[in-house]
Design a protein around this motif. Structure first.
Motif, short mmCIF file in Angstrom:
data_model
loop_
_atom_site.label_atom_id
_atom_site.label_comp_id
_atom_site.label_asym_id
_atom_site.label_seq_id
_atom_site.Cartn_x
_atom_site.Cartn_y
_atom_site.Cartn_z
N ALA A 177 2.59 0.65 -7.57
CA ALA A 177 3.68 0.70 -8.54
C ALA A 177 4.82 1.52 -7.95
O ALA A 177 4.61 2.39 -7.11
N ARG A 178 6.05 1.23 -8.42
CA ARG A 178 7.21 1.91 -7.85
C ARG A 178 8.26 2.19 -8.93
O ARG A 178 8.31 1.54 -9.97
N TYR A 179 9.08 3.19 -8.64
CA TYR A 179 10.15 3.65 -9.52
C TYR A 179 11.39 2.79 -9.29
O TYR A 179 11.74 2.49 -8.15
N GLN A 228 0.82 -1.21 0.00
CA GLN A 228 0.00 0.00 0.00
C GLN A 228 0.86 1.27 0.00
O GLN A 228 0.41 2.33 -0.43
N ALA A 229 2.11 1.14 0.47
CA ALA A 229 3.00 2.30 0.47
C ALA A 229 3.28 2.79 -0.94
O ALA A 229 3.59 3.97 -1.15
N TYR A 230 3.14 1.90 -1.92
CA TYR A 230 3.43 2.25 -3.31
C TYR A 230 2.19 2.74 -4.06
O TYR A 230 2.21 2.86 -5.28
N CYS A 231 1.14 3.04 -3.31
CA CYS A 231 -0.04 3.69 -3.89
C CYS A 231 -0.05 5.19 -3.58
O CYS A 231 -0.90 5.92 -4.10
N VAL A 232 0.85 5.63 -2.72
CA VAL A 232 0.86 7.02 -2.27
C VAL A 232 1.48 7.92 -3.34
O VAL A 232 2.61 7.67 -3.78
#
Length: 232
Positions: A184-186, A98-102
């Motif tokens: 999603a993440r970079y 969920q941290a990668y939805c911010v």
């Protein structure tokens, strides 16, 4: 694929400074599909190593003597095994997905991005094939053109401008994916190509329940592979 990597970064100040501190992410991740054979960072001061909340190997460089430039050199070898359709195997994952939805300043979603994402994928990001379709749409909308953006250019600006580089493609992809409710993440690292000169590269990971992270090279409209060396 075994990679031999040599990378030099130089910073120049407009006037001498007496103190500076930098957090370096210049060491490949020790993930299941990456094996670090040797690696060395040459810096003008002592380096303090630690692992951050994302599982990245970082080094803090602190300089307390007057200086007007900083030069960092890395050399090493790393063995990267193929990824099956971009699927990232077990890794050092310390944060909930969920941290990668911010949203962040560079990946915030406005109405133009939301419209673009829904026009491209009206049924959402249902799987990796949809992620590749989104990458294709972004590459067609945003032409690869170095020198038109910088590290502060946000995804909404990139979409309006219609030009950018790999980091812009990645940020726009993240804004679209998160607008569609997908974590999603970079990813930053290196990409092996046939070019005589290689630069750093940026791509993305997208997460699906029951499948985990799948790595997408947005600029090249393909899954990441053994040609991609992940730094952070």
């Amino acid at each position: 694929m075994r990679h031999l990597i040599k990378h030099t970064t130089r910073y120049h100040y407009t006037a001498p400074v007496s103190y500076s501190i930098q957090l370096l992410r210049l060491t490949p991740r020790q993930d299941e599909h990456q094996r670090l054979l040797r690696w060395h960072i040459e810096a003008p001061g002592l380096l303090e190593e630690q692992v951050d909340a994302y599982g990245n190997i970082t080094h803090t460089l602190t300089l307390t003597q007057p200086h007007d430039a900083i030069e960092l050199k890395v050399t090493g070898q790393i063995d990267v095994t193929p990824l099956h359709d971009g699927a990232v195997p077990n890794e050092d994952s310390r944060l909930p997905v969920q941290a990668y939805c911010v949203p962040t300043a560079l990946t915030a979603c406005d109405e133009s991005i939301r419209t673009f994402a829904l026009d491209t994928l009206p049924y959402g990001l249902r799987g990796p094939d949809d992620a590749l379709a989104l990458a294709e749409a972004i590459e067609q909308r945003v032409a690869y053109e170095p020198g038109t953006t910088d590290v502060r250019t946000a995804a909404s600006e990139v979409l309006a401008l219609g030009r950018g580089v790999c980091q812009d493609h990645a940020n726009l992809f993240l804004a679209c994916a998160r607008a569609l409710g997908r974590p999603a993440r970079y990813v930053s690292g290196y990409l092996h190509t046939e070019a005589e000169h290689m630069a750093s590269h940026a791509w993305t990971d997208v997460w699906w329940p029951g499948q985990g992270w799948v790595s997408i090279d947005v600029t090249n409209r393909q899954y990441a592979s053994e040609r991609h060396c992940r730094l952070a």
